[in-house]
Design a protein around this motif. Structure first.
Motif, PDB file in Angstrom:
ATOM      1  N   LEU A  47      10.823  53.754   0.023  1.00  0.00           N
ATOM      2  CA  LEU A  47      10.988  52.515   0.784  1.00  0.00           C
ATOM      3  C   LEU A  47      11.655  51.446  -0.072  1.00  0.00           C
ATOM      4  N   GLY A  48      11.258  51.360  -1.335  1.00  0.00           N
ATOM      5  CA  GLY A  48      11.887  50.412  -2.252  1.00  0.00           C
ATOM      6  C   GLY A  48      13.361  50.705  -2.466  1.00  0.00           C
ATOM      7  N   GLN A  49      13.721  51.975  -2.537  1.00  0.00           N
ATOM      8  CA  GLN A  49      15.128  52.330  -2.698  1.00  0.00           C
ATOM      9  C   GLN A  49      15.942  51.907  -1.481  1.00  0.00           C
ATOM     10  N   TYR A  80      19.561  45.231   0.289  1.00  0.00           N
ATOM     11  CA  TYR A  80      19.806  44.003  -0.462  1.00  0.00           C
ATOM     12  C   TYR A  80      21.210  43.981  -1.050  1.00  0.00           C
ATOM     13  N   ILE A  81      21.638  45.096  -1.607  1.00  0.00           N
ATOM     14  CA  ILE A  81      22.978  45.168  -2.193  1.00  0.00           C
ATOM     15  C   ILE A  81      24.048  44.994  -1.110  1.00  0.00           C
ATOM     16  N   GLY A 139      -2.683  59.614  -3.071  1.00  0.00           N
ATOM     17  CA  GLY A 139      -2.005  58.669  -3.962  1.00  0.00           C
ATOM     18  C   GLY A 139      -0.575  59.084  -4.267  1.00  0.00           C
ATOM     19  N   GLY A 140      -0.347  60.384  -4.445  1.00  0.00           N
ATOM     20  CA  GLY A 140       1.009  60.871  -4.700  1.00  0.00           C
ATOM     21  C   GLY A 140       1.925  60.648  -3.507  1.00  0.00           C
ATOM     22  N   ILE A 141       1.408  60.898  -2.310  1.00  0.00           N
ATOM     23  CA  ILE A 141       2.208  60.660  -1.111  1.00  0.00           C
ATOM     24  C   ILE A 141       2.529  59.176  -0.976  1.00  0.00           C
ATOM     25  N   GLN A 142       1.541  58.318  -1.217  1.00  0.00           N
ATOM     26  CA  GLN A 142       1.769  56.879  -1.116  1.00  0.00           C
ATOM     27  C   GLN A 142       2.786  56.396  -2.138  1.00  0.00           C
ATOM     28  N   LEU A 143       2.683  56.865  -3.370  1.00  0.00           N
ATOM     29  CA  LEU A 143       3.621  56.442  -4.413  1.00  0.00           C
ATOM     30  C   LEU A 143       5.028  56.928  -4.102  1.00  0.00           C
ATOM     31  N   PHE A 144       5.150  58.154  -3.622  1.00  0.00           N
ATOM     32  CA  PHE A 144       6.463  58.689  -3.262  1.00  0.00           C
ATOM     33  C   PHE A 144       7.082  57.882  -2.120  1.00  0.00           C
ATOM     34  N   SER A 148      17.938  47.019 -12.063  1.00  0.00           N
ATOM     35  CA  SER A 148      17.958  48.463 -12.099  1.00  0.00           C
ATOM     36  C   SER A 148      17.098  49.044 -10.985  1.00  0.00           C
ATOM     37  N   THR A 149      17.519  50.203 -10.505  1.00  0.00           N
ATOM     38  CA  THR A 149      16.722  50.922  -9.517  1.00  0.00           C
ATOM     39  C   THR A 149      15.981  52.094 -10.164  1.00  0.00           C
ATOM     40  N   ILE A 150      16.090  52.219 -11.469  1.00  0.00           N
ATOM     41  CA  ILE A 150      15.437  53.309 -12.185  1.00  0.00           C
ATOM     42  C   ILE A 150      13.914  53.286 -12.024  1.00  0.00           C
ATOM     43  N   PRO A 151      13.238  52.118 -12.086  1.00  0.00           N
ATOM     44  CA  PRO A 151      11.784  52.148 -11.877  1.00  0.00           C
ATOM     45  C   PRO A 151      11.383  52.697 -10.506  1.00  0.00           C
ATOM     46  N   LEU A 152      12.189  52.465  -9.492  1.00  0.00           N
ATOM     47  CA  LEU A 152      11.898  53.017  -8.170  1.00  0.00           C
ATOM     48  C   LEU A 152      12.064  54.529  -8.162  1.00  0.00           C
ATOM     49  N   LEU A 153      13.082  55.000  -8.842  1.00  0.00           N
ATOM     50  CA  LEU A 153      13.271  56.450  -8.944  1.00  0.00           C
ATOM     51  C   LEU A 153      12.129  57.099  -9.720  1.00  0.00           C
ATOM     52  N   ILE A 154      11.692  56.426 -10.780  1.00  0.00           N
ATOM     53  CA  ILE A 154      10.590  56.959 -11.579  1.00  0.00           C
ATOM     54  C   ILE A 154       9.314  57.013 -10.749  1.00  0.00           C
ATOM     55  N   SER A 155       9.045  55.968  -9.964  1.00  0.00           N
ATOM     56  CA  SER A 155       7.826  55.980  -9.149  1.00  0.00           C
ATOM     57  C   SER A 155       7.897  57.067  -8.080  1.00  0.00           C
TER      58      SER A 155
END
Length: 94
Positions: free
Chosen positions: A71-73, A79-80, A61-66, A11-18
């Motif tokens: 980047l993960g997405q 990968y897909i 921290g918010g900028i880094q997490l966003f 799932s890509t949902i955790p990346l969207l949540i982060s």
């Protein structure tokens, strides 16, 4: 351990949540920094150092997490695409 791997692997949902949480932290800290600046300008009230430090930590921290979520997405999309799986199945080859 397997449950976390099952959630994260397919799932890509955790990346969207982060990304979403990072955006929320960024916006909240920006609003709080504006409130602190207005409080200094309008009221002349000196703000304690703790508030400004916490706001700047949440801002960065918010900028880094966003950015990490975005980047993960992108990495997931790469990968897909590199799996080279067919979009559709053929019934028979002519």
């Amino acid at each position: 351990m397997y449950s976390i791997e099952g959630i994260v692997a397919f799932s890509t949902i955790p990346l969207l949540i982060s990304s979403f949480i990072g955006l929320i932290f960024y916006i909240m800290s920006f609003i709080m920094i504006c409130i602190i600046i207005l409080r200094i300008i309008i009221l002349g009230d000196p703000v304690a150092g703790c508030q400004s430090i916490v706001c700047s930590i949440f801002f960065v921290g918010g900028i880094q997490l966003f950015c990490t979520g975005n980047l993960g997405q992108y990495i997931v999309k790469i990968y897909i695409e590199t799996k080279s799986r067919l979009i559709y199945l053929l019934r028979k080859v002519v």
